[in-house]
Write an enzyme that holds these catalytic residues in place. Sequence first.
Site, PDB file in Angstrom:
ATOM      1  N   GLY A  59       0.784  -1.200  -0.096  1.00  0.00           N
ATOM      2  CA  GLY A  59       0.072  -0.039  -0.156  1.00  0.00           C
ATOM      3  C   GLY A  59       0.956   1.271   0.104  1.00  0.00           C
TER       4      GLY A  59
ATOM      5  N   GLN B 169       3.099   9.989   0.824  1.00  0.00           N
ATOM      6  CA  GLN B 169       4.360   9.098   0.995  1.00  0.00           C
ATOM      7  C   GLN B 169       5.117   9.332  -0.336  1.00  0.00           C
ATOM      8  OE1 GLN B 169       2.205   5.351   2.029  1.00  0.00           O
ATOM      9  NE2 GLN B 169       4.109   5.151   3.189  1.00  0.00           N
TER      10      GLN B 169
ATOM     11  N   HIS C  51      -4.769   1.934   7.697  1.00  0.00           N
ATOM     12  CA  HIS C  51      -3.208   2.378   7.500  1.00  0.00           C
ATOM     13  C   HIS C  51      -3.099   3.418   6.481  1.00  0.00           C
ATOM     14  CE1 HIS C  51       1.252   1.758   7.876  1.00  0.00           C
ATOM     15  NE2 HIS C  51       1.044   2.501   6.771  1.00  0.00           N
ATOM     16  N   GLU C  52      -3.694   3.042   5.403  1.00  0.00           N
ATOM     17  CA  GLU C  52      -3.390   4.049   4.284  1.00  0.00           C
ATOM     18  C   GLU C  52      -4.375   5.226   4.452  1.00  0.00           C
ATOM     19  OE1 GLU C  52      -0.819   3.730   2.470  1.00  0.00           O
ATOM     20  OE2 GLU C  52      -0.622   1.432   2.969  1.00  0.00           O
TER      21      GLU C  52
ATOM     22  N   CYS D 254       5.628   0.228   7.493  1.00  0.00           N
ATOM     23  CA  CYS D 254       5.165   1.334   6.643  1.00  0.00           C
ATOM     24  C   CYS D 254       6.552   1.809   5.984  1.00  0.00           C
ATOM     25  CB  CYS D 254       4.924   2.623   7.440  1.00  0.00           C
ATOM     26  SG  CYS D 254       4.400   4.169   6.721  1.00  0.00           S
ATOM     27  N   LEU D 255       6.071   2.098   4.498  1.00  0.00           N
ATOM     28  CA  LEU D 255       7.134   2.265   3.771  1.00  0.00           C
ATOM     29  C   LEU D 255       8.089   3.763   3.905  1.00  0.00           C
ATOM     30  CD1 LEU D 255       5.992   1.398   0.286  1.00  0.00           C
ATOM     31  CD2 LEU D 255       7.650  -0.187   1.598  1.00  0.00           C
TER      32      LEU D 255
ATOM     33  N   HIS E 213      -2.886   7.824   6.629  1.00  0.00           N
ATOM     34  CA  HIS E 213      -1.777   8.513   6.040  1.00  0.00           C
ATOM     35  C   HIS E 213      -2.445   9.808   5.611  1.00  0.00           C
ATOM     36  CE1 HIS E 213       1.782   6.623   6.033  1.00  0.00           C
ATOM     37  NE2 HIS E 213       1.450   5.396   5.694  1.00  0.00           N
TER      38      HIS E 213
HETATM   39 NI    NI Z   1       2.590   3.358   5.812  1.00  0.00          NI
END
Ligand code: NI
Length: 153
Positions: free
Chosen positions: A46, A51, A136-137, A94-95, A140
């Site tokens: 995701g 991000q 989660h997304e 998380c990236l 963000h």
């Molecule tokens: Ni994330």
Amino acid sequence: MADLSIRLVPDPVLRVVCAPVTEFDAALAELTTGMLAAMYAAPGRGLAAPQFGVASRVFVMDTTWKDADPTPQIFINPEMVDCADDVAIWEEGCLSIPDRTIRVARPASVTLRWQGVDGAPQTGTFTGFAAACTQHELDHLDGVLCTDYPEAP
Ligand code: NI
């Protein structure tokens, strides 16, 4: 080649409340194509627009591609319209937060409403890992990170 780099904490763009998308144009399609490329390259399941350095209410997700054929999904202006009372705990990464995972308790299933890249309204219900990933997304897009939650037991 397009810049596929992913913003890392403490980049301030990760803390912005993102703006709704109003133009369903070629630039939006290009953004989502770039985001999917960056997500697959990372590799991740995701990725939210902040991000990618863009403070817009957009995320992309593919929760199954590591085990099956790619099924990219694009969410424009997503909103949660319903969620389960029961809670599930998933180990989230998380990236934007390298080398860290956290156990987060969230509703075990969620129903979202969103728009496609063409602006068409869509709805869907997500369970299992996809339920955690969509939440989660969504976080963000409001500047919330998984590490803001208390670690679940
Ligand atoms: Ni994330």
